[in-house]
Design a protein around this motif. Structure first.
Motif, PDB file in Angstrom:
ATOM      1  N   ASN A 243       0.954  -1.030  -0.019  1.00  0.00           N
ATOM      2  CA  ASN A 243      -0.070  -0.028   0.044  1.00  0.00           C
ATOM      3  C   ASN A 243       0.844   1.248   0.067  1.00  0.00           C
ATOM      4  O   ASN A 243       0.482   2.340  -0.728  1.00  0.00           O
ATOM      5  N   ALA A 244       1.952   1.312   0.929  1.00  0.00           N
ATOM      6  CA  ALA A 244       2.807   2.430   1.039  1.00  0.00           C
ATOM      7  C   ALA A 244       3.681   2.673  -0.516  1.00  0.00           C
ATOM      8  O   ALA A 244       3.555   3.931  -1.042  1.00  0.00           O
ATOM      9  N   ALA A 245       3.962   1.654  -1.122  1.00  0.00           N
ATOM     10  CA  ALA A 245       4.581   1.808  -2.356  1.00  0.00           C
ATOM     11  C   ALA A 245       3.541   2.207  -3.409  1.00  0.00           C
ATOM     12  O   ALA A 245       4.036   3.181  -4.074  1.00  0.00           O
ATOM     13  N   THR A 246       2.411   1.956  -3.338  1.00  0.00           N
ATOM     14  CA  THR A 246       1.282   2.357  -4.254  1.00  0.00           C
ATOM     15  C   THR A 246       1.139   3.930  -4.117  1.00  0.00           C
ATOM     16  O   THR A 246       0.923   4.789  -4.922  1.00  0.00           O
ATOM     17  N   VAL A 247       1.011   4.218  -2.875  1.00  0.00           N
ATOM     18  CA  VAL A 247       0.931   5.704  -2.583  1.00  0.00           C
ATOM     19  C   VAL A 247       2.180   6.502  -2.979  1.00  0.00           C
ATOM     20  O   VAL A 247       1.820   7.674  -3.718  1.00  0.00           O
TER      21      VAL A 247
ATOM     22  N   PHE B 287       6.998  -0.390  -7.631  1.00  0.00           N
ATOM     23  CA  PHE B 287       7.927   0.645  -8.475  1.00  0.00           C
ATOM     24  C   PHE B 287       8.436   0.274  -9.610  1.00  0.00           C
ATOM     25  O   PHE B 287       8.618   1.157 -10.608  1.00  0.00           O
ATOM     26  N   ALA B 288       8.424  -1.093  -9.903  1.00  0.00           N
ATOM     27  CA  ALA B 288       8.823  -1.537 -11.238  1.00  0.00           C
ATOM     28  C   ALA B 288       7.738  -1.044 -12.350  1.00  0.00           C
ATOM     29  O   ALA B 288       8.234  -0.678 -13.505  1.00  0.00           O
ATOM     30  N   GLU B 289       6.484  -1.381 -12.085  1.00  0.00           N
ATOM     31  CA  GLU B 289       5.571  -1.054 -12.958  1.00  0.00           C
ATOM     32  C   GLU B 289       5.416   0.499 -13.065  1.00  0.00           C
ATOM     33  O   GLU B 289       4.853   0.919 -14.332  1.00  0.00           O
ATOM     34  N   ALA B 290       5.637   1.188 -12.113  1.00  0.00           N
ATOM     35  CA  ALA B 290       5.669   2.677 -12.278  1.00  0.00           C
ATOM     36  C   ALA B 290       6.866   3.167 -13.044  1.00  0.00           C
ATOM     37  O   ALA B 290       6.960   4.321 -13.162  1.00  0.00           O
ATOM     38  N   LYS B 291       7.928   2.461 -13.073  1.00  0.00           N
ATOM     39  CA  LYS B 291       9.192   2.690 -13.806  1.00  0.00           C
ATOM     40  C   LYS B 291       9.750   3.713 -12.864  1.00  0.00           C
ATOM     41  O   LYS B 291      10.472   4.732 -13.373  1.00  0.00           O
ATOM     42  N   ILE B 292       9.657   3.718 -11.682  1.00  0.00           N
ATOM     43  CA  ILE B 292      10.330   4.642 -10.532  1.00  0.00           C
ATOM     44  C   ILE B 292      11.671   3.547  -9.975  1.00  0.00           C
ATOM     45  O   ILE B 292      11.665   2.888  -9.333  1.00  0.00           O
ATOM     46  N   PRO B 293      12.871   4.413 -10.076  1.00  0.00           N
ATOM     47  CA  PRO B 293      13.872   3.635  -9.190  1.00  0.00           C
ATOM     48  C   PRO B 293      13.836   3.524  -7.882  1.00  0.00           C
ATOM     49  O   PRO B 293      13.417   4.783  -7.135  1.00  0.00           O
ATOM     50  N   ALA B 294      14.151   2.418  -7.333  1.00  0.00           N
ATOM     51  CA  ALA B 294      14.249   2.348  -5.817  1.00  0.00           C
ATOM     52  C   ALA B 294      15.564   1.797  -5.206  1.00  0.00           C
ATOM     53  O   ALA B 294      16.173   1.065  -6.071  1.00  0.00           O
ATOM     54  N   VAL B 295      16.079   2.450  -4.312  1.00  0.00           N
ATOM     55  CA  VAL B 295      17.155   2.177  -3.667  1.00  0.00           C
ATOM     56  C   VAL B 295      17.051   1.409  -2.350  1.00  0.00           C
ATOM     57  O   VAL B 295      16.903   2.121  -1.311  1.00  0.00           O
TER      58      VAL B 295
ATOM     59  N   ASN C  78      14.293  -7.399 -11.006  1.00  0.00           N
ATOM     60  CA  ASN C  78      13.551  -6.098 -11.042  1.00  0.00           C
ATOM     61  C   ASN C  78      14.625  -4.981 -11.488  1.00  0.00           C
ATOM     62  O   ASN C  78      15.499  -4.703 -10.857  1.00  0.00           O
ATOM     63  N   GLU C  79      14.438  -4.504 -12.518  1.00  0.00           N
ATOM     64  CA  GLU C  79      15.342  -3.544 -13.356  1.00  0.00           C
ATOM     65  C   GLU C  79      15.365  -2.134 -12.569  1.00  0.00           C
ATOM     66  O   GLU C  79      15.964  -1.299 -12.854  1.00  0.00           O
ATOM     67  N   TYR C  80      14.583  -2.035 -11.826  1.00  0.00           N
ATOM     68  CA  TYR C  80      14.334  -0.720 -10.931  1.00  0.00           C
ATOM     69  C   TYR C  80      14.930  -0.641  -9.588  1.00  0.00           C
ATOM     70  O   TYR C  80      14.436   0.364  -8.817  1.00  0.00           O
ATOM     71  N   TYR C  81      14.955  -1.880  -9.200  1.00  0.00           N
ATOM     72  CA  TYR C  81      15.686  -1.828  -7.574  1.00  0.00           C
ATOM     73  C   TYR C  81      16.878  -2.052  -7.711  1.00  0.00           C
ATOM     74  O   TYR C  81      17.744  -2.945  -8.154  1.00  0.00           O
ATOM     75  N   PHE C  82      17.695  -1.063  -6.894  1.00  0.00           N
ATOM     76  CA  PHE C  82      19.152  -1.083  -6.652  1.00  0.00           C
ATOM     77  C   PHE C  82      19.407  -1.368  -4.939  1.00  0.00           C
ATOM     78  O   PHE C  82      18.458  -1.198  -4.350  1.00  0.00           O
ATOM     79  N   ARG C  83      20.523  -1.270  -4.649  1.00  0.00           N
ATOM     80  CA  ARG C  83      20.861  -1.617  -3.244  1.00  0.00           C
ATOM     81  C   ARG C  83      22.324  -0.914  -3.022  1.00  0.00           C
ATOM     82  O   ARG C  83      23.116  -0.898  -3.788  1.00  0.00           O
ATOM     83  N   VAL C  84      22.422  -0.478  -1.652  1.00  0.00           N
ATOM     84  CA  VAL C  84      23.653   0.183  -1.388  1.00  0.00           C
ATOM     85  C   VAL C  84      24.432  -0.677  -0.253  1.00  0.00           C
ATOM     86  O   VAL C  84      25.566  -0.421   0.286  1.00  0.00           O
ATOM     87  N   CYS C  85      24.191  -1.992   0.011  1.00  0.00           N
ATOM     88  CA  CYS C  85      24.607  -2.902   0.841  1.00  0.00           C
ATOM     89  C   CYS C  85      24.780  -4.187   0.277  1.00  0.00           C
ATOM     90  O   CYS C  85      24.787  -4.295  -0.894  1.00  0.00           O
TER      91      CYS C  85
ATOM     92  N   PRO D 297      12.413   9.860 -13.784  1.00  0.00           N
ATOM     93  CA  PRO D 297      12.996   8.543 -13.052  1.00  0.00           C
ATOM     94  C   PRO D 297      13.488   7.430 -13.927  1.00  0.00           C
ATOM     95  O   PRO D 297      14.443   6.976 -13.345  1.00  0.00           O
ATOM     96  N   GLN D 298      13.240   7.494 -15.094  1.00  0.00           N
ATOM     97  CA  GLN D 298      14.076   6.442 -15.972  1.00  0.00           C
ATOM     98  C   GLN D 298      15.578   6.901 -16.025  1.00  0.00           C
ATOM     99  O   GLN D 298      16.413   6.096 -16.168  1.00  0.00           O
ATOM    100  N   LYS D 299      15.754   8.349 -16.306  1.00  0.00           N
ATOM    101  CA  LYS D 299      17.103   8.514 -16.503  1.00  0.00           C
ATOM    102  C   LYS D 299      18.108   8.320 -15.158  1.00  0.00           C
ATOM    103  O   LYS D 299      19.120   8.283 -15.099  1.00  0.00           O
ATOM    104  N   ILE D 300      17.111   9.030 -14.080  1.00  0.00           N
ATOM    105  CA  ILE D 300      17.800   8.351 -12.832  1.00  0.00           C
ATOM    106  C   ILE D 300      18.094   7.158 -12.542  1.00  0.00           C
ATOM    107  O   ILE D 300      19.212   6.546 -12.233  1.00  0.00           O
ATOM    108  N   ARG D 301      17.240   6.227 -13.162  1.00  0.00           N
ATOM    109  CA  ARG D 301      17.634   4.726 -13.052  1.00  0.00           C
ATOM    110  C   ARG D 301      18.607   4.424 -13.983  1.00  0.00           C
ATOM    111  O   ARG D 301      19.546   3.592 -13.419  1.00  0.00           O
ATOM    112  N   ASP D 302      18.891   4.919 -15.090  1.00  0.00           N
ATOM    113  CA  ASP D 302      20.114   4.574 -15.888  1.00  0.00           C
ATOM    114  C   ASP D 302      21.353   5.041 -15.261  1.00  0.00           C
ATOM    115  O   ASP D 302      22.288   4.592 -15.462  1.00  0.00           O
ATOM    116  N   ALA D 303      21.201   6.062 -14.663  1.00  0.00           N
ATOM    117  CA  ALA D 303      22.379   6.740 -13.879  1.00  0.00           C
ATOM    118  C   ALA D 303      22.950   5.917 -13.111  1.00  0.00           C
ATOM    119  O   ALA D 303      24.081   5.720 -12.583  1.00  0.00           O
TER     120      ALA D 303
END
Length: 406
Positions: free
Chosen positions: A111-115, A141-149, A162-169, A356-362
């Motif tokens: 629900n939070a992700a949808t908001v 987030f993937a369906e909305a094409k919004i990058p998540a970290v 998931n092409e839109y999820y990244f991580r820093v750990c 968002p797509q350009k942020i994802r690519d960067a």
């Protein structure tokens, strides 16, 4: 490889500059996923008119701020808020934090992700503490094409596919491997018991990686002499611990939530068990020490960062700023939250756009970014290749033991 730092400004000049701007860039108070999110996206105007949506860049904060994982989510959010205070703008636009509480629940996380994705239409997302919660939000987030970290979500499935999820750990395959190696080489363990929080994907996954490698190290398929399971929120572990005590393991590996894990150790000591305990990064939080008290003395954890051993200039600046802001020592996930925010802003700068797509690519092209918790290079799987830090509880505090690189 050349290291990329977010800014050449000194910490003092950054803080001075942000002081003049913080009135119109104050992070919003979080909202619950099921409630109206107007409060979360509100920007404090002070004496300045509120900026219109086109004047700001919105970064979603997707965290458990209440519930069983609330302390971990708050620690990550503190690191994010500190970075936002120090770096409130990018591309000449104000950055607004839009915080939505996923309540430590998988359904609420969706629900939070949808908001964040559909109503707030954020440019990027930070979070969540807890791999299960991140995995619940990932498809949205993937369906909305919004990058998540992901800040500290270590389960491989957070980013897998998931092409839109990244991580820093780091990831659990690495964490489980180094944990088993520590048990075998340093603690000289030949047989272990494993305690799993079966309702937690993180705990189940990390336990499997530990077990697989420990069996490989010992050459003994029967090296795990006891396995005990529990659910999130359980408080009585007497039956599980009684069975483990009978098996007489050399080490107990118990990756799980900080509250339940501290209670497990506390109850084990009450039963007269002196077996060493090893846990994962979820123990690296003040709440673990508060719940466990003297019982958790000697417990060993693998984690992301040691606040008593800064590793670069950014670490030093972060630790000073965190102590000044919060009047306490920084937990590891706060350092990662700080890094996650700065990494997203760095990606926006490199992209020259808040699209968002350009942020994802960067983000996918990140190499040698200097973070407080170490350099970040994003690999082809959108994961960061990071070292693990081992700490031990001594005199009621986490003390650095060693660092293990991939």
């Amino acid at each position: 490889m050349k290291r990329r730092t977010f800014s050449s400004m000194t910490l003092a000049s950054i803080v001075a500059a942000s002081a003049a701007l913080v009135g119109c860039t104050k992070p919003a108070e979080p909202t619950a996923a099921g409630a109206s999110s107007a409060a979360a996206s509100a920007v404090s105007a002070a004496s300045t008119p509120v900026a219109t949506e086109g004047d700001v860049i919105k970064i979603g904060v997707f965290q458990p701020l209440t519930g069983a994982n609330g302390a971990g989510g708050v620690d990550e959010y503190d690191g994010i808020k500190l970075a936002h205070k120090m770096y409130p703008e990018v591309l000449g636009k104000k950055v607004v934090l839009v915080a939505v509480d996923n309540k430590s629940d998988k359904v609420e996380a969706a629900n939070a992700a949808t908001v964040l994705a559909q109503k707030e239409k954020v440019n990027a997302v930070l979070g969540s503490w807890g791999s299960s919660l991140s995995m619940a939000g990932g498809p949205i987030f993937a369906e909305a094409k919004i990058p998540a970290v992901a800040i500290s979500a270590t389960n491989p499935n957070v980013t897998k596919g998931n092409e839109y999820y990244f991580r820093v750990c780091f990831l659990d395959p690495f964490q489980g491997t180094v944990g088993a190696t520590y048990a075998f080489n340093t603690l000289k363990a030949k047989k272990v018991a494993v305690v799993r929080e079966v309702s937690n994907d993180y705990s189940v996954g990390l336990a499997k990686f530990f077990v697989d490698h420990f069996k490989q190290l010992t050459g003994d398929e029967n090296a795990v002499v006891a396995t005990a399971d529990y659910n999130t929120g359980d408080q009585d572990f007497t039956a599980q611990l009684t069975n483990i005590k009978k098996a007489n393991p050399d080490v107990i590996f118990a990756p799980g939530n900080y509250t339940e894990s501290a209670l497990i150790i506390k109850q084990a000591r009450a039963l007269g068990m002196k077996t060493p305990f090893i846990g994962g990064d979820t123990w690296d939080i003040e709440a673990f020490l508060n719940v466990g008290g003297e019982a958790v003395e000697g417990a060993v954890i693998s984690t992301f960062f040691a606040n008593d051993v800064p590793i670069n200039k950014t670490s030093e600046e972060f630790l000073k700023a965190y102590r000044d802001e919060y009047k306490k020592e920084a937990p590891a996930v706060a350092a990662l939250g700080f890094d996650g925010y700065r990494l997203v802003l760095d990606a926006i700068k490199r992209a020259g756009s808040a699209d968002p797509q350009k942020i994802r690519d960067a983000l996918a092209q990140t190499k040698g970014f200097e973070g407080a918790a170490g350099d970040i290079t994003i690999n082809a799987d959108r994961d960061a290749d990071k070292p693990a830090v081992f700490k031990q509880v001594k005199d009621g505090k986490f003390v650095f033991l060693t660092t293990v690189t991939p």
